[in-house]
Every structure is written in C-alpha cells, then in structure tokens.
Design an enzyme around this catalytic site. Structure first.
Site, PDB file in Angstrom:
ATOM      1  CG  ASP A  49      -0.350  -0.023   2.520  1.00 27.28           C
ATOM      2  OD1 ASP A  49       0.885  -0.201   2.599  1.00 27.28           O
ATOM      3  OD2 ASP A  49      -1.070   0.134   3.530  1.00 27.28           O
ATOM      4  CB  SER A  50       4.569   1.707  -0.095  1.00 25.01           C
ATOM      5  OG  SER A  50       4.775   0.553  -0.884  1.00 25.01           O
ATOM      6  CG  ASP A  88       0.382  -4.020   2.084  1.00 25.62           C
ATOM      7  OD1 ASP A  88       0.409  -4.882   2.991  1.00 25.62           O
ATOM      8  OD2 ASP A  88       1.255  -3.148   1.952  1.00 25.62           O
ATOM      9  CE  LYS A 118       3.161  -5.949   3.787  1.00 24.48           C
ATOM     10  NZ  LYS A 118       2.667  -4.755   4.510  1.00 24.48           N
ATOM     11  CD  GLU A 120       0.411  -1.293   8.271  1.00 25.09           C
ATOM     12  OE1 GLU A 120       0.140  -0.622   9.289  1.00 25.09           O
ATOM     13  OE2 GLU A 120       0.883  -0.805   7.234  1.00 25.09           O
ATOM     14  CD  GLU A 187       7.939  -0.345   7.813  1.00 29.02           C
ATOM     15  OE1 GLU A 187       6.968  -1.000   7.373  1.00 29.02           O
ATOM     16  OE2 GLU A 187       8.230   0.810   7.414  1.00 29.02           O
TER      17      GLU A 187
HETATM   18  O1  KIV Z   1       3.519  -1.099   1.617  1.00 29.44           O
HETATM   19  C1  KIV Z   1       4.669  -1.524   1.577  1.00 29.44           C
HETATM   20  O2  KIV Z   1       5.420  -1.304   0.630  1.00 29.44           O
HETATM   21  C2  KIV Z   1       5.129  -2.306   2.710  1.00 29.44           C
HETATM   22  C3  KIV Z   1       6.601  -2.566   2.780  1.00 29.44           C
HETATM   23  C4  KIV Z   1       7.273  -1.332   3.165  1.00 29.44           C
HETATM   24  C5  KIV Z   1       6.907  -3.695   3.671  1.00 29.44           C
HETATM   25  O3  KIV Z   1       4.364  -2.690   3.535  1.00 29.44           O
END
Ligand code: KIV
Length: 282
Positions: A49-50, A88, A118, A120, A187
């Site tokens: 989600d970055s 994510d 994924k 959090e 992280e």
């Molecule tokens: O969203 C993302 O890119 C991440 C990584 C930084 C692990 O969660």
C-alpha cells in the site's frame, strides 16, 4: 504445443520453508513493467500500500483503497510468473473484524489471482489472521512500525525503544504467527529485537529497517533505485534513477526546442517502391 515447461510460481509453502535457510528476496511493485523486471530476481513481489505514497503522491498509506490495490495487483500479476505475489490490505479494509477482512481479502485474491494478502497485524488482528487462514486466505503479517498507524504514532518512527514497546512487538509477532501467518514483515526495529523475534517465531521474518538478523529483506523498489531525493536510513541506494531520468528528460526537452529531435532514424519515410505509378498493361 509449446516445448517450454510452464514456469512454476513460488507458493506460500515455499516461502514458509525458507525459515532459517536461504534468505527471502522481496521488493515492491505496483505496475507491469517493474514486475516483469523483478520477477526473475525476487522470491516475493509485494504490491504494497506504499503505492499510495510512491505512485499516487499521498502523504501516507491511509488513503489507499481496495480498488487501488486490485488495479495495481492485476498489473503485477500480468507480467510476473515466478515470484509469489502478496497484496497489502489497505487501511480500513480489515480492522472492523474477521468478516470484513475475509470479504475484502477474498475479493483481492479472486480479482487479481495473487496468492496471499498482507495485513498490519497489531495485537488486535490475531483473530482476523486465524479467521482468514482457516478459510483459505494465506496471510503475511506486518509488525513493528506499522505505517497505517501513522496518525496514532505521530509519524514513521522506529519502534521498540522502550521495554514495554519491545514486549508489545514480540507479542504481536508471536500472536500473528500462532494465528497462522506464513511469514511476517518486521519493520523499523533494532537489530537485537529483530533477532529475538526471528529466533522466537517459526515463520520467516522479512525485515525492512530491521537488520540482517531477519530471514529475508524487503525494500520499496523506488527507494532502492534512488527515484526520490530523500531515502530513509535503512535504504541502500543501488542506483540513482532520479538523476538519470532528470538528465534524459532535460536532453529531450532541449532537443525538441532546438528541433534536433526527431532525428532521421526516428522519422517514417514513404517507400518509393510502393508509391511508383502502376505500369500500364497496354
Ligand atoms: O507497503 C509496503 O510497501 C510495505 C513494505 C514497506 C513492507 O508494507
């Protein structure tokens, strides 16, 4: 019939089996051309989600939606064949509880073809991880610095600086793995805590800003390629794409203005043979 055997994609079982073994290589991708380049080199491609910050210019990942994740994950799936693709779950798509999480996770897997999601996974998330895994959704956890909690934490600061915070993060790791996560991203924690977590849990740890003590590493691809002026302390720049792009675009702009681009090599010419007048049959 093609003589080439189809490329076999990595599975969550392959990644889980790497605990304590060959380090897991992971980078982020949000688009087809990047995924095509990463696929040969990475065990896991994370559609993080970055993407909200890296591609859409958002100030944090909080504004990212399930629809955005699906759009980017579909592009990544089209050009990757070998790496495990993990998507994510964005902020607001799973925190209400297991049913909401399952609905959104099932949509992500079904619409993209990716094999895992994924989340959090603070301590609130253990029931959700279990619910998803029991129903066929492979889950990668994410503990320590959790970017989606930026508004509670007041920024993206490394975690585990106090004894209480360390115990909390260790508990997050244990509960996420006991609930069935096949791997966890760790992280922004100090090396000794990353080592303790890695030795404590049976699932592989994939570190970002969490030292070489982890079972693998992940970085945001644009950070390690040097696409931004600023990179966090834990990022090693393997290239300086920003300055390379800047130089290329400066040259293009200058050549357009001076009419030196396009050059003859880039110009279509009529084929004289094709334009010769037809011979008379008389
Ligand atoms: O969203 C993302 O890119 C991440 C990584 C930084 C692990 O969660």
């Amino acid at each position: 019939m093609s003589s080439h055997a189809p490329v076999k994609r990595m599975t969550v079982a392959d990644i889980a089996a790497r605990k304590g073994g060959e380090p897991i290589v992971c980078l982020t991708a949000y688009d087809a051309p990047t995924a095509a380049i990463l696929d040969e080199h990475c065990d896991v491609i994370l559609v993080g989600d970055s993407v909200g910050m890296v591609v859409h210019g958002l100030p944090s990942t909080v504004g990212v939606t399930v629809d955005m994740m699906i759009l980017h994950a579909k592009a990544v799936m089209r050009t990757s064949q070998r790496a495990l693709v993990v998507v994510d779950m964005p902020f607001g798509s799973y925190e209400e509880g297991p049913e909401q999480a399952f609905r959104n996770a099932a949509r992500i897997l079904a619409e993209t073809g990716a094999q895992a999601i994924k989340i959090e996974s603070g301590r609130y998330a253990a029931d959700t991880v279990r619910f998803l895994v029991d129903r066929g959704v492979p889950v990668m956890g994410h503990i320590g610095l959790r970017p989606q909690a930026v508004n509670v934490n007041g920024g993206f600061r490394a975690k585990g600086r106090t004894l209480e915070e360390r115990q909390e993060i260790l508990a997050e790791a244990r509960e996420t793995v006991e609930a069935g996560a096949f791997a966890i991203v760790v992280e922004g924690v100090a090396e000794d805590l990353a080592r303790e977590i890695t030795m404590d849990v049976h699932a592989p740890t994939i570190g970002i800003g969490a030292s070489p003590a982890c079972d693998g590493q992940v970085l945001v691809t644009q950070d390690m390629l040097g696409l931004f002026d600023w990179t966090p302390k834990f990022v090693k720049r393997y290239a300086s794409l920003r300055s390379a792009m800047d130089e290329a675009i400066r040259q293009y702009a200058s050549e357009v203005r001076s009419r030196t681009f396009p050059e003859p090599a880039q110009v279509y010419r009529l084929d004289p043979g094709k334009n010769a007048p037809a011979k008379s049959s008389a």
